[in-house]
Design a protein around this motif. Structure first.
Motif, PDB file in Angstrom:
ATOM      1  N   THR A   4       0.855  -1.179   0.000  1.00  0.00           N
ATOM      2  CA  THR A   4       0.000   0.000   0.000  1.00  0.00           C
ATOM      3  C   THR A   4       0.892   1.229   0.000  1.00  0.00           C
ATOM      4  N   PRO A   5       0.829   2.014  -1.085  1.00  0.00           N
ATOM      5  CA  PRO A   5       1.701   3.191  -1.127  1.00  0.00           C
ATOM      6  C   PRO A   5       1.294   4.211  -0.085  1.00  0.00           C
ATOM      7  N   LYS A   6       2.276   4.846   0.484  1.00  0.00           N
ATOM      8  CA  LYS A   6       1.992   5.931   1.422  1.00  0.00           C
ATOM      9  C   LYS A   6       1.719   7.177   0.602  1.00  0.00           C
ATOM     10  N   ARG A   7       0.454   7.486   0.418  1.00  0.00           N
ATOM     11  CA  ARG A   7       0.077   8.580  -0.460  1.00  0.00           C
ATOM     12  C   ARG A   7       0.297   9.925   0.207  1.00  0.00           C
ATOM     13  N   VAL A   8       0.521  10.904  -0.657  1.00  0.00           N
ATOM     14  CA  VAL A   8       0.561  12.271  -0.162  1.00  0.00           C
ATOM     15  C   VAL A   8      -0.883  12.740  -0.033  1.00  0.00           C
ATOM     16  N   GLU A   9      -1.284  13.090   1.135  1.00  0.00           N
ATOM     17  CA  GLU A   9      -2.649  13.549   1.355  1.00  0.00           C
ATOM     18  C   GLU A   9      -2.766  15.022   0.987  1.00  0.00           C
ATOM     19  N   HIS A  10      -3.959  15.444   0.619  1.00  0.00           N
ATOM     20  CA  HIS A  10      -4.202  16.869   0.393  1.00  0.00           C
ATOM     21  C   HIS A  10      -5.179  17.374   1.438  1.00  0.00           C
ATOM     22  N   GLN A  11      -4.910  18.560   1.914  1.00  0.00           N
ATOM     23  CA  GLN A  11      -5.833  19.191   2.850  1.00  0.00           C
ATOM     24  C   GLN A  11      -6.384  20.439   2.215  1.00  0.00           C
ATOM     25  N   LEU A  12      -7.712  20.630   2.348  1.00  0.00           N
ATOM     26  CA  LEU A  12      -8.336  21.819   1.779  1.00  0.00           C
ATOM     27  C   LEU A  12      -8.156  22.991   2.740  1.00  0.00           C
ATOM     28  N   THR A  13      -7.504  24.045   2.257  1.00  0.00           N
ATOM     29  CA  THR A  13      -7.317  25.252   3.073  1.00  0.00           C
ATOM     30  C   THR A  13      -7.853  26.426   2.266  1.00  0.00           C
ATOM     31  N   ASP A  14      -7.691  27.647   2.781  1.00  0.00           N
ATOM     32  CA  ASP A  14      -8.172  28.805   2.008  1.00  0.00           C
ATOM     33  C   ASP A  14      -7.302  29.058   0.777  1.00  0.00           C
ATOM     34  N   LYS A  15      -6.209  28.331   0.646  1.00  0.00           N
ATOM     35  CA  LYS A  15      -5.391  28.430  -0.569  1.00  0.00           C
ATOM     36  C   LYS A  15      -5.670  27.277  -1.517  1.00  0.00           C
ATOM     37  N   GLY A  16      -6.765  26.577  -1.321  1.00  0.00           N
ATOM     38  CA  GLY A  16      -7.071  25.413  -2.148  1.00  0.00           C
ATOM     39  C   GLY A  16      -6.490  24.169  -1.511  1.00  0.00           C
ATOM     40  N   TYR A  17      -6.318  23.117  -2.309  1.00  0.00           N
ATOM     41  CA  TYR A  17      -5.768  21.889  -1.765  1.00  0.00           C
ATOM     42  C   TYR A  17      -4.264  22.021  -1.582  1.00  0.00           C
TER      43      TYR A  17
END
Ligand code: PHE
Ligand code: FE
Length: 296
Positions: A4-17
């Motif tokens: 299972t690859p350790k994915r880079v997660e994205h977080q939604l902020t006021d600057k987008g993902y």
């Protein structure tokens, strides 16, 4: 497999993902790729080979042939490295995903190109919010065979280390240059406009859109203009910038950027879709389908 690859997660902020970065450099776990992984590679590779005829730049296609990547299986970084080292001194290193800026710049400055080792799933053939092996390998690596482009990428890495020391505004300017050249650049050939940007060559939809749609602007490359221009991360670009040659790109970016950063700090950024009086316009976009917000 499946590791299972350790994915880079994205977080939604006021600057987008905003991606959450990882620094890990890894051996390509080649034996662990599943039959499905190899099939995804084959499907995307063959599909893009067809789409790119008459659309990708002659140089991109020539470099791709010289690299000898094939659709039958995911290439081994070690094998590609033998070809690449001989041609331009570049080598590929495996990574989990996006790197912290300074690490990324340092790798490029030392002619190491970070390639995400894992490949997208079959249900993600058309779109993925982050780079995977197909984007990195198929999109970025061929032009590293071209001596001028190879030098440009290493110079960019050194410029990145420098900009990092100057500050956030300088980094923003430099990132726009990367976006509009390395990722989404077009080049003018004698027989018409062609693609060299990796973000385009790894996308079927955008390969067609960037050249054939009336919606986007296609504008002649100008260093400061590009460095002031915001961009889209969640849709096709509103504007593509067109270089005359890789030599033009290299020459325009050779001067010290320090005074340019200082000058640009006093100017406003330009929205992604704007056309200026001073632009060399190949196509003035109709703007069809553009979303009003979301430039970064
Ligand atoms: N000349 C740039 C500087 O002084 C470095 C650079 C080269 C940046 C090539 C991008 C591309 O910062
Ligand atoms: Fe990329």
């Amino acid at each position: 497999m499946n590791a299972t690859p350790k994915r880079v997660e994205h977080q939604l902020t006021d600057k987008g993902y905003v991606p959450v970065y990882t620094t890990a450099v890894v051996e390509q776990p080649w034996a662990d790729y599943s039959a499905t992984d190899h099939e995804v590679w084959a499907t995307l590779f063959e599909r893009q080979q067809r789409v790119l005829v008459g659309r990708a730049s002659d140089e991109f296609l020539a470099c791709q042939r010289a690299m000898q990547m094939t659709p039958d299986r995911i290439p081994k970084f070690d094998e590609l490295n033998q070809v690449l080292r001989k041609a331009t001194g570049w080598e590929l290193i495996g990574v989990e995903g996006l790197l912290p800026e300074l690490d990324f710049f340092d790798h490029l400055a030392n002619r190491r190109f970070p390639v995400t080792w894992w490949i997208r799933k079959p249900e993600q053939l058309d779109y993925l919010a982050e780079p995977d092996l197909f984007h990195d390998l198929f999109g970025h690596v061929p032009l590293l065979m071209n001596p001028v482009f190879a030098d440009y990428m290493a110079a960019y890495g050194r410029g990145g280390v420098k900009a990092h020391g100057i500050g956030q505004d300088a980094l923003v300017n430099l990132t726009r240059l990367y976006w509009y050249t390395v990722e989404f650049g077009l080049i003018k050939q004698a027989d018409g406009l062609r693609i060299y940007g990796s973000g385009i060559v790894s996308s079927k939809g955008e390969s067609i859109h960037c050249l054939e749609s009336d919606a986007p602007n296609r504008i002649g490359f100008d260093l400061e203009r590009v460095m002031r221009t915001r961009y889209r991360i969640d849709s096709y670009q509103k504007t593509y910038f067109v270089i005359d040659s890789y030599e033009q790109l290299m020459e325009a970016t050779t001067p010290d950027f320090t005074p340019i950063y200082a000058k640009l700090a006093k100017q406003d950024s330009i929205p992604a879709g704007n056309v200026l009086d001073t632009d060399t316009v190949f196509n003035r976009g109709t703007g069809e389908g553009w979303l009003a917000d979301g430039d970064v």
